[in-house]
Design a protein around this motif. Sequence first.
Motif, PDB file in Angstrom:
ATOM      1  N   GLU A   1       0.538  -1.305   0.072  1.00 14.96           N
ATOM      2  CA  GLU A   1       0.201   0.206  -0.345  1.00 14.96           C
ATOM      3  C   GLU A   1       0.718   1.251   0.113  1.00 14.96           C
ATOM      4  O   GLU A   1       1.941   1.476   0.693  1.00 14.96           O
ATOM      5  CB  GLU A   1      -0.745   0.369   1.516  1.00 14.96           C
ATOM      6  CG  GLU A   1      -1.682  -0.940   1.241  1.00 14.96           C
ATOM      7  CD  GLU A   1      -3.143  -0.892   2.289  1.00 14.96           C
ATOM      8  OE1 GLU A   1      -2.565  -0.029   3.229  1.00 14.96           O
ATOM      9  OE2 GLU A   1      -4.204  -1.884   3.003  1.00 14.96           O
TER      10      GLU A   1
ATOM     11  N   LEU B   1      -4.321   6.997  -2.765  1.00 16.21           N
ATOM     12  CA  LEU B   1      -3.585   5.498  -2.300  1.00 16.21           C
ATOM     13  C   LEU B   1      -3.461   4.574  -3.614  1.00 16.21           C
ATOM     14  O   LEU B   1      -4.037   4.333  -4.350  1.00 16.21           O
ATOM     15  CB  LEU B   1      -5.203   4.884  -1.535  1.00 16.21           C
ATOM     16  CG  LEU B   1      -4.457   3.246  -0.740  1.00 16.21           C
ATOM     17  CD1 LEU B   1      -3.092   3.506  -0.127  1.00 16.21           C
ATOM     18  CD2 LEU B   1      -5.629   3.008   0.034  1.00 16.21           C
TER      19      LEU B   1
ATOM     20  N   ARG C   1      -2.694   0.243  -4.028  1.00 15.88           N
ATOM     21  CA  ARG C   1      -2.377  -0.788  -3.608  1.00 15.88           C
ATOM     22  C   ARG C   1      -1.860  -1.910  -4.778  1.00 15.88           C
ATOM     23  O   ARG C   1      -2.827  -1.700  -5.631  1.00 15.88           O
ATOM     24  CB  ARG C   1      -3.992  -1.374  -2.916  1.00 15.88           C
ATOM     25  CG  ARG C   1      -4.251  -0.815  -1.510  1.00 15.88           C
ATOM     26  CD  ARG C   1      -5.294  -1.450  -0.870  1.00 15.88           C
ATOM     27  NE  ARG C   1      -6.297  -0.753  -0.147  1.00 15.88           N
ATOM     28  CZ  ARG C   1      -7.406  -0.536   0.238  1.00 15.88           C
ATOM     29  NH1 ARG C   1      -8.035  -1.161  -0.239  1.00 15.88           N
ATOM     30  NH2 ARG C   1      -7.780  -0.013   1.198  1.00 15.88           N
TER      31      ARG C   1
END
Length: 178
Positions: free
Chosen positions: A64, A86, A88
């Motif tokens: 992440e 973000l 991931r």
Amino acid sequence: GLATWWLVKHTPLPPGPAVEKAVSNEPDYTMQGFALERYDAQGRLKLRIEGAELRHFPATDRIEVDQARIRAVAPDGRVTLAEARLARGTGDGSALQLLGGAEVRSERTEGPLLWMRSEVLEADFITERVHTDREVQVRWGDHQVQARNGMDYAHGEGRLVLHGPLRAVIDARGSKRR
């Protein structure tokens, strides 16, 4: 930094009896203000990931990245830039789900620039595919399209599929605006 990450990923375990370790959902390491880089066999940069913080989860070999900025260089030298609040994805960063103000743009020396923006974009930097099932804005040269139900883009096939309903602004002149 990068050396720490490389050491963590490549340091062999000491010989001896294998100790069963409970699988944890906690990260085994974090890095702040980092840059990860992957190179091809000829030493050319393939992928660079920067961000405010990276967390690696050993149970799934996933990462992440907060405030992610990605630069991918294709074998033909074309550059793809991506960013999101973000990211991931896989431990090597080759496939990432970009969340929050996600943007992917392909830079070319010739021809129109391709730009995609959505709250969620799934990008595979090896196969050069981008997907979302969310509302997305796409700009190609002077053409702009908004697709309510997402899109699928496959660079190698030269294919962009938009899932409507659509709103489009097409520049029929085909010339650059000033």
